[in-house]
Design a protein around this motif. Structure first.
Motif, PDB file in Angstrom:
ATOM      1  N   GLY A 192    -114.405   3.668 -14.089  1.00 34.47           N
ATOM      2  CA  GLY A 192    -113.863   4.365 -15.254  1.00 34.47           C
ATOM      3  C   GLY A 192    -113.763   5.869 -15.085  1.00 34.47           C
ATOM      4  N   VAL A 193    -114.733   6.483 -14.416  1.00 36.01           N
ATOM      5  CA  VAL A 193    -114.688   7.945 -14.293  1.00 36.01           C
ATOM      6  C   VAL A 193    -113.752   8.400 -13.185  1.00 36.01           C
ATOM      7  N   GLY A 194    -113.468   7.518 -12.232  1.00 40.15           N
ATOM      8  CA  GLY A 194    -112.640   7.912 -11.099  1.00 40.15           C
ATOM      9  C   GLY A 194    -113.459   8.560 -10.004  1.00 40.15           C
ATOM     10  N   GLU A 195    -112.914   8.585  -8.811  1.00 43.21           N
ATOM     11  CA  GLU A 195    -113.662   9.015  -7.637  1.00 43.21           C
ATOM     12  C   GLU A 195    -114.154  10.449  -7.745  1.00 43.21           C
ATOM     13  N   ALA A 196    -113.321  11.357  -8.246  1.00 40.14           N
ATOM     14  CA  ALA A 196    -113.713  12.771  -8.275  1.00 40.14           C
ATOM     15  C   ALA A 196    -114.920  12.997  -9.176  1.00 40.14           C
ATOM     16  N   VAL A 197    -114.917  12.396 -10.359  1.00 42.29           N
ATOM     17  CA  VAL A 197    -116.038  12.571 -11.286  1.00 42.29           C
ATOM     18  C   VAL A 197    -117.253  11.779 -10.811  1.00 42.29           C
ATOM     19  N   TRP A 198    -117.040  10.585 -10.247  1.00 42.52           N
ATOM     20  CA  TRP A 198    -118.154   9.782  -9.743  1.00 42.52           C
ATOM     21  C   TRP A 198    -118.962  10.558  -8.696  1.00 42.52           C
ATOM     22  N   GLN A 199    -118.297  11.358  -7.898  1.00 42.21           N
ATOM     23  CA  GLN A 199    -119.005  12.139  -6.889  1.00 42.21           C
ATOM     24  C   GLN A 199    -119.936  13.178  -7.511  1.00 42.21           C
ATOM     25  N   LYS A 200    -119.724  13.494  -8.780  1.00 41.95           N
ATOM     26  CA  LYS A 200    -120.560  14.479  -9.482  1.00 41.95           C
ATOM     27  C   LYS A 200    -121.485  13.817 -10.492  1.00 41.95           C
ATOM     28  N   THR A 201    -121.630  12.480 -10.420  1.00 41.68           N
ATOM     29  CA  THR A 201    -122.354  11.728 -11.439  1.00 41.68           C
ATOM     30  C   THR A 201    -123.641  11.132 -10.883  1.00 41.68           C
ATOM     31  N   ALA A 202    -124.693  11.197 -11.702  1.00 50.55           N
ATOM     32  CA  ALA A 202    -125.945  10.497 -11.424  1.00 50.55           C
ATOM     33  C   ALA A 202    -126.241   9.559 -12.581  1.00 50.55           C
ATOM     34  N   VAL A 203    -126.469   8.293 -12.280  1.00 46.87           N
ATOM     35  CA  VAL A 203    -126.873   7.292 -13.261  1.00 46.87           C
ATOM     36  C   VAL A 203    -128.340   6.972 -13.002  1.00 46.87           C
ATOM     37  N   VAL A 204    -129.160   7.090 -14.033  1.00 43.18           N
ATOM     38  CA  VAL A 204    -130.593   6.849 -13.897  1.00 43.18           C
ATOM     39  C   VAL A 204    -130.999   5.780 -14.903  1.00 43.18           C
ATOM     40  N   ALA A 205    -131.560   4.685 -14.422  1.00 43.03           N
ATOM     41  CA  ALA A 205    -132.007   3.589 -15.290  1.00 43.03           C
ATOM     42  C   ALA A 205    -133.530   3.534 -15.258  1.00 43.03           C
ATOM     43  N   MET A 206    -134.148   3.620 -16.443  1.00 42.31           N
ATOM     44  CA  MET A 206    -135.603   3.704 -16.559  1.00 42.31           C
ATOM     45  C   MET A 206    -136.094   2.651 -17.556  1.00 42.31           C
ATOM     46  N   THR A 207    -137.317   2.201 -17.376  1.00 41.97           N
ATOM     47  CA  THR A 207    -137.893   1.195 -18.263  1.00 41.97           C
ATOM     48  C   THR A 207    -139.295   1.615 -18.683  1.00 41.97           C
ATOM     49  N   GLU A 208    -139.808   1.032 -19.773  1.00 43.78           N
ATOM     50  CA  GLU A 208    -141.063   1.523 -20.356  1.00 43.78           C
ATOM     51  C   GLU A 208    -142.295   1.228 -19.513  1.00 43.78           C
ATOM     52  N   PHE A 209    -142.323   0.127 -18.795  1.00 43.85           N
ATOM     53  CA  PHE A 209    -143.389  -0.188 -17.849  1.00 43.85           C
ATOM     54  C   PHE A 209    -142.955  -1.392 -17.023  1.00 43.85           C
ATOM     55  N   GLN A 262    -115.542   9.654 -21.871  1.00 41.47           N
ATOM     56  CA  GLN A 262    -116.093  10.959 -22.246  1.00 41.47           C
ATOM     57  C   GLN A 262    -116.465  11.784 -21.020  1.00 41.47           C
ATOM     58  N   LEU A 263    -117.008  11.137 -20.012  1.00 35.94           N
ATOM     59  CA  LEU A 263    -117.431  11.868 -18.820  1.00 35.94           C
ATOM     60  C   LEU A 263    -116.251  12.437 -18.038  1.00 35.94           C
ATOM     61  N   ARG A 264    -115.088  11.832 -18.193  1.00 34.60           N
ATOM     62  CA  ARG A 264    -113.902  12.402 -17.552  1.00 34.60           C
ATOM     63  C   ARG A 264    -113.486  13.703 -18.220  1.00 34.60           C
ATOM     64  N   GLY A 265    -113.961  13.928 -19.434  1.00 35.52           N
ATOM     65  CA  GLY A 265    -113.638  15.155 -20.157  1.00 35.52           C
ATOM     66  C   GLY A 265    -114.782  16.140 -20.121  1.00 35.52           C
ATOM     67  N   ASP A 266    -115.177  16.623 -21.308  1.00 36.52           N
ATOM     68  CA  ASP A 266    -116.168  17.686 -21.390  1.00 36.52           C
ATOM     69  C   ASP A 266    -117.596  17.196 -21.542  1.00 36.52           C
ATOM     70  N   THR A 267    -117.799  15.925 -21.765  1.00 37.49           N
ATOM     71  CA  THR A 267    -119.149  15.399 -21.909  1.00 37.49           C
ATOM     72  C   THR A 267    -119.874  15.434 -20.568  1.00 37.49           C
ATOM     73  N   ARG A 268    -121.132  15.829 -20.614  1.00 33.70           N
ATOM     74  CA  ARG A 268    -121.926  15.927 -19.402  1.00 33.70           C
ATOM     75  C   ARG A 268    -123.110  14.967 -19.378  1.00 33.70           C
ATOM     76  N   ILE A 269    -123.565  14.512 -20.532  1.00 34.75           N
ATOM     77  CA  ILE A 269    -124.722  13.623 -20.609  1.00 34.75           C
ATOM     78  C   ILE A 269    -124.414  12.482 -21.562  1.00 34.75           C
ATOM     79  N   ALA A 270    -124.796  11.280 -21.173  1.00 37.42           N
ATOM     80  CA  ALA A 270    -124.685  10.120 -22.059  1.00 37.42           C
ATOM     81  C   ALA A 270    -125.922   9.262 -21.871  1.00 37.42           C
TER      82      ALA A 270
END
Length: 402
Positions: free
Chosen positions: A292-309, A250-258
């Motif tokens: 999966g997203v490929g180098e071009a999209v990965w350069q524009k991607t931020a992955v954020v992992a958060m936990t409750e405490f 999805q991120l390779r296409g029009d999706t911006r948030i997952a």
């Protein structure tokens, strides 16, 4: 009193002409319109309270060995003070490239009771108190940006992703979503919808999102007429890879948030072993997204992992850790200014601990998330502090993005 059924729960239970769709676009037609920005954001909720002191180990603190010596392990050094858990060693090339980073000693405003349910609700609501909010901070962000279509953002997985709940359109998908139609039922659906372009397009998309490996085309399904059955569910050990693969598509296409969850962080007993599977799934997921997203999209991607405490600073009597307070946020992606551990380190001396038992949070975890949203979607600071994260004081820009 009748309990309200959430949109996601309703979709997960819906059926139409013999089909079962865990995330049914028959009910929410999707558009492929582009979003008003080009960066990608993946928010991973680490359910169960990840132990930040084990994942990003402050070995340079003199008290750490006394508190955590039993955890051991050959942890790769990060910066001379912090080391990474050995189970995440595969992510070290990202660290070297500046595409992996951490924010330590962070927490939501939740304190004292340490309930998973309340902690996760507050984390996903993005508020400063448990006030019954029914929408999530990512959904409020989408509402402020404008120009959003349902396919702009995806809530992925079997469980409800409250962080994306709200009035802004969001698409849902589950790893084992299946349309199981006999040829007769499929033909009936085509006939019913042939004069309605919107429903016809929705059926095509439902088939596309369904998990049918042998599907030859958008309106063709290969099934056994005598006994139409769904493929077996994905084994739990591989489900996270399926989620990562779909997200990347999805991120390779029009999706911006997952957004999706990774479970398994509640390590009350034998933590040195119990945390390994969850860390393995997290490493798998980040690397699968990168590939999966490929180098071009990965350069524009931020992955954020958060936990409750976070978890207690000291091991308990069973070699595990109990529910705590301060923890760590994990960031990855080509858009991240990584290669460093951010945050104000509070120390591990007994007097420095929260209630003399937990890592003291020195920053609201919502603040780095807000700065990432500001950099990626262009929202102003006032909107982020009043609407997206009510009650937040963002402070100075930590420079988390390139």
């Amino acid at each position: 009193m009748t309990k309200a059924l959430s949109r996601r729960a309703f979709l997960a239970r819906s059926s139409l002409i013999g089909c079962s769709v865990a995330a049914s676009p028959l009910l929410t037609p999707m558009s492929f319109a582009a979003a008003p920005w080009d960066t990608r954001l993946v928010v991973i909720i680490l359910r169960g309270a990840m132990d930040g002191l084990d994942v990003v180990r402050p070995y340079g603190a003199p008290e750490y060995a006394e508190l955590r010596g039993a955890l051991g392990g050959e942890a790769p050094d990060l910066d001379g003070f912090f080391a990474l858990h050995p189970a995440l060693n595969r992510l070290m090339p990202l660290w070297a490239k500046g595409q992996l980073g951490f924010v330590h000693a962070v927490s939501t405003p939740y304190r004292d009771k340490r309930s998973h349910f309340d902690g996760q609700d507050l984390l996903e609501a993005g508020t400063d108190a448990l006030n019954g909010s029914r929408d999530g901070w990512l959904n409020r962000m989408l509402g402020e940006v404008g120009g959003i279509e349902s396919r702009t953002a995806f809530a992925i997985g079997h469980g409800e992703m409250k962080v994306l709940n709200g009035p802004a359109p969001v698409a849902d998908w589950s790893p084992d979503a299946n349309l199981v139609l006999s040829p007769q039922a499929l033909r009936l659906a085509q006939m019913v919808m042939q004069d309605d372009p919107a429903f016809h397009a929705a059926l095509n998309e439902a088939l596309m999102l369904s998990d049918m490996d042998e599907q030859p085309g958008p309106l063709s399904v290969t099934v056994d007429e005598d006994e139409p059955m769904a493929p077996p569910p994905t084994p739990p050990s591989k489900a996270h890879l399926k989620v990562a693969e779909f997200t990347a598509d999805q991120l390779r296409g029009d999706t911006r948030i997952a957004s999706f969850s990774i479970n398994g962080w509640d390590t009350h007993n034998n933590q040195s072993r119990a945390i390994q599977p969850a860390l393995g799934r997290l490493a798998d997921t980040i690397l699968a997204l990168q590939a999966g997203v490929g180098e071009a999209v990965w350069q524009k991607t931020a992955v954020v992992a958060m936990t409750e405490f976070g978890r207690t600073a000291q091991l308990n009597g069973t070699g595990g850790t109990d529910h705590g307070t301060g923890g760590a946020m994990i960031m990855a992606g080509g858009a991240i200014r990584g290669g460093r551990v951010y945050g104000d380190w509070p120390g591990l001396g007994e007097a420095s601990l929260f209630e003399r038992r937990d890592l003291m949070p020195t920053q609201d975890v919502r603040a780095p998330a807000a700065w990432i949203l500001r950099g990626m979607a262009g929202l102003d600071q006032a909107t982020l502090e009043r609407v997206v994260f009510p009650g937040l004081q963002m402070g100075g820009d930590p420079g988390l993005l390139l």
